[in-house]
Design a protein around this motif. Structure first.
Motif, PDB file in Angstrom:
ATOM      1  N   SER A  35      96.301 -14.073 -39.508  1.00  0.00           N
ATOM      2  CA  SER A  35      96.290 -15.925 -38.728  1.00  0.00           C
ATOM      3  C   SER A  35      95.459 -17.016 -38.982  1.00  0.00           C
ATOM      4  O   SER A  35      94.598 -17.367 -39.073  1.00  0.00           O
ATOM      5  CB  SER A  35      94.272 -15.515 -37.907  1.00  0.00           C
ATOM      6  N   GLY A  36      95.804 -17.440 -40.151  1.00  0.00           N
ATOM      7  CA  GLY A  36      96.054 -18.566 -41.413  1.00  0.00           C
ATOM      8  C   GLY A  36      96.302 -18.245 -42.641  1.00  0.00           C
ATOM      9  O   GLY A  36      97.189 -17.836 -43.084  1.00  0.00           O
ATOM     10  N   GLY A  37      96.063 -19.637 -43.656  1.00  0.00           N
ATOM     11  CA  GLY A  37      96.306 -19.371 -44.160  1.00  0.00           C
ATOM     12  C   GLY A  37      95.753 -20.386 -45.724  1.00  0.00           C
ATOM     13  O   GLY A  37      94.183 -20.997 -45.274  1.00  0.00           O
ATOM     14  N   ALA A  38      95.735 -20.313 -46.979  1.00  0.00           N
ATOM     15  CA  ALA A  38      95.003 -21.139 -48.023  1.00  0.00           C
ATOM     16  C   ALA A  38      95.819 -21.624 -48.961  1.00  0.00           C
ATOM     17  O   ALA A  38      96.502 -20.703 -49.626  1.00  0.00           O
ATOM     18  CB  ALA A  38      93.741 -20.097 -48.549  1.00  0.00           C
ATOM     19  N   VAL A  39      95.288 -22.432 -49.702  1.00  0.00           N
ATOM     20  CA  VAL A  39      95.911 -23.079 -50.572  1.00  0.00           C
ATOM     21  C   VAL A  39      95.287 -23.884 -51.567  1.00  0.00           C
ATOM     22  O   VAL A  39      94.008 -24.237 -51.053  1.00  0.00           O
ATOM     23  CB  VAL A  39      97.321 -24.492 -50.823  1.00  0.00           C
ATOM     24  N   VAL A  40      94.906 -23.278 -52.655  1.00  0.00           N
ATOM     25  CA  VAL A  40      94.514 -24.210 -53.947  1.00  0.00           C
ATOM     26  C   VAL A  40      94.733 -25.350 -54.257  1.00  0.00           C
ATOM     27  O   VAL A  40      95.849 -26.012 -54.248  1.00  0.00           O
ATOM     28  CB  VAL A  40      94.082 -23.044 -55.269  1.00  0.00           C
ATOM     29  N   ARG A  84      88.016 -13.431 -42.362  1.00  0.00           N
ATOM     30  CA  ARG A  84      87.860 -15.075 -41.263  1.00  0.00           C
ATOM     31  C   ARG A  84      89.551 -15.465 -40.890  1.00  0.00           C
ATOM     32  O   ARG A  84      89.482 -15.762 -40.196  1.00  0.00           O
ATOM     33  CB  ARG A  84      87.127 -15.850 -42.111  1.00  0.00           C
ATOM     34  N   LEU A  85      90.722 -14.498 -41.768  1.00  0.00           N
ATOM     35  CA  LEU A  85      91.700 -15.400 -41.353  1.00  0.00           C
ATOM     36  C   LEU A  85      92.591 -14.060 -41.097  1.00  0.00           C
ATOM     37  O   LEU A  85      93.688 -13.658 -40.902  1.00  0.00           O
ATOM     38  CB  LEU A  85      92.475 -15.900 -42.559  1.00  0.00           C
ATOM     39  N   GLY A  86      92.188 -13.005 -41.051  1.00  0.00           N
ATOM     40  CA  GLY A  86      92.589 -11.409 -40.703  1.00  0.00           C
ATOM     41  C   GLY A  86      92.770 -10.824 -41.845  1.00  0.00           C
ATOM     42  O   GLY A  86      92.544 -11.407 -43.664  1.00  0.00           O
ATOM     43  N   ALA A  87      94.018 -10.144 -42.136  1.00  0.00           N
ATOM     44  CA  ALA A  87      94.357  -9.365 -43.586  1.00  0.00           C
ATOM     45  C   ALA A  87      95.232 -10.391 -44.221  1.00  0.00           C
ATOM     46  O   ALA A  87      95.526 -11.362 -43.789  1.00  0.00           O
ATOM     47  CB  ALA A  87      94.951  -8.392 -43.037  1.00  0.00           C
ATOM     48  N   LEU A  88      95.040 -10.373 -45.376  1.00  0.00           N
ATOM     49  CA  LEU A  88      95.548 -10.440 -46.303  1.00  0.00           C
ATOM     50  C   LEU A  88      96.720 -10.038 -46.399  1.00  0.00           C
ATOM     51  O   LEU A  88      97.430  -8.948 -46.884  1.00  0.00           O
ATOM     52  CB  LEU A  88      95.149 -10.833 -47.918  1.00  0.00           C
ATOM     53  N   THR A  89      98.055 -11.391 -46.278  1.00  0.00           N
ATOM     54  CA  THR A  89      99.421 -10.665 -46.836  1.00  0.00           C
ATOM     55  C   THR A  89     100.124 -10.678 -47.233  1.00  0.00           C
ATOM     56  O   THR A  89     100.975 -10.274 -48.070  1.00  0.00           O
ATOM     57  CB  THR A  89     100.058 -10.984 -45.013  1.00  0.00           C
ATOM     58  N   SER A  90     100.201 -11.655 -48.276  1.00  0.00           N
ATOM     59  CA  SER A  90     100.958 -12.547 -49.740  1.00  0.00           C
ATOM     60  C   SER A  90      99.912 -13.544 -50.234  1.00  0.00           C
ATOM     61  O   SER A  90      99.026 -14.630 -49.291  1.00  0.00           O
ATOM     62  CB  SER A  90     102.107 -12.636 -48.619  1.00  0.00           C
TER      63      SER A  90
END
Length: 370
Positions: free
Chosen positions: A286-291, A142-148
């Protein structure tokens, strides 16, 4: 209803008792006995858990009703316990790290495979529900490819009682092997498993006595990951997670001046929470996520989504869920080969810190061993 699978616990310390508590919540597994070299620990298990207690692991795995061995002994004895269980035809769940060296771990893993017994390694924080939810965000695209991915943790690990063996990397101990195993398991799970290389530094000591470390990992498809851990006390990562720690409980209460700067609801007011191990943040095309202490915050062009996973199992409960699935025929995630790969990363940190050069990794596997 009588639980159908009996679990013997080797090592009646903190991890052993946490597994016993998880077994008490399970409708599939039951505590069938314990083994510990310390007479006082055996007496405590007989008194508190009301189960048979043995001095030797070999006697525990030979006891009636023991179908699975959970290994929570000191790391130096992990491999021999796995071998003993394999010889008895008993499936195994072993605490991390799986052994003192990659060679020792690979021998134990191969012994289990030759005996036809299942081997899982845990509980690491990659079992935690928010971490698995983050992997789901990666897989759904949903956010595109993971980068880091970045993981950082500040604790008082070195301020807790420690023996000389606890600070000896040759015994499978020290901050990198004991705590780094959590972080690298998390990073490997989120990033797909197979790291290519690692560069690392330790500080405040070395060889297991290190007070902290920093590492950079390179994965396939250009994904990069970083890990930072300081165990000398001072700033505490729980200040950024509502006071919630790695056992999924509120451990810091609001008090000035910290309550003026951090959101600390206190144990009486906190909502249901999950285990947290520092901060884990991921970036995507296309975005990010945090635990968070309840799951995830997912950032995209529309705003922020709150993902609550407090109803999902974490920790030792999640280990038992994976164990049940594996016994029912599912492919494992945290199997012996997975454990060897995480151990390889930990040991490579020490090697890179000593040489000042990155270390190419040779024993890595992808999720589902694809």
């Amino acid at each position: 209803m009588t639980a159908e699978v009996g679990v013997g616990v080797a090592g009646w310390g903190a991890a052993g008792r946490l597994m016993a508590a998880a077994l008490g919540r399970s409708d599939r597994f039951r505590l069938a006995g314990i083994a510990d070299r310390d007479p006082a620990s055996r007496d405590a298990a007989r008194r508190d858990a009301e189960v048979p207690a043995y001095q030797r692991v070999e006697d525990l795995v030979a006891a009636p009703g023991v179908d699975v061995l959970y290994v929570a002994t000191p790391t130096a004895h992990h491999a021999e316990a796995i071998v003993a269980a394999a010889a008895a035809g008993v499936d195994v769940v072993c605490e991390k790290p799986a052994a003192r060296t990659v060679a020792e771990a690979m021998f134990a893993v191969q012994t289990a495979a030759d005996a036809g017994v299942q081997l899982l390694v845990g509980a690491s924080h990659s079992y935690d529900a928010p971490v698995r939810a983050l992997r789901e965000v990666v897989e759904c695209g949903r956010l595109g490819a993971l980068t880091s991915v970045e993981s950082s943790c500040h604790t008082d690990w070195h301020r807790r009682p420690r023996t000389s063996a606890d600070l000896d990397a040759t015994m499978g101990n020290g901050l990198v092997l004991r705590q780094g195993a959590h972080q690298f398991d998390v990073l490997r799970l989120v990033c797909g498993g197979a790291a290519r290389s690692v560069s690392g530094l330790t500080f405040g000591g070395a060889g297991g006595a290190e007070r902290g470390f920093a590492a950079h990992l390179r994965f396939a498809d250009g994904i990069v990951a970083s890990a930072y851990y300081h165990g000398g006390g001072g700033f505490d990562s729980r200040l950024t997670t509502w006071g919630v720690g790695e056992l999924g409980t509120v451990e810091l209460e609001p008090a000035p001046p910290l309550a003026d700067f951090f959101a600390l609801p206190g144990s009486a007011a906190a909502p249901p929470v999950t285990p947290t191990f520092g901060r884990t943040t991921a970036t995507f095309d296309s975005g990010g996520a945090v635990v968070t202490a309840t799951g995830l915050l997912v950032f995209d062009e529309r705003g922020v989504d709150v993902v609550d996973v407090t109803d999902r199992p974490s920790g030792w409960d999640a280990v038992l869920v994976e164990l049940a699935d594996v016994l029912d025929g599912a492919a494992p995630v945290h199997d012996g080969a997975w454990a060897v790969a995480t151990l390889e990363v930990c040991i490579a940190i020490h090697r890179s810190a000593a040489t000042g050069a990155p270390v190419e990794l040779r024993h890595q596997i992808a999720l589902s061993h694809e």
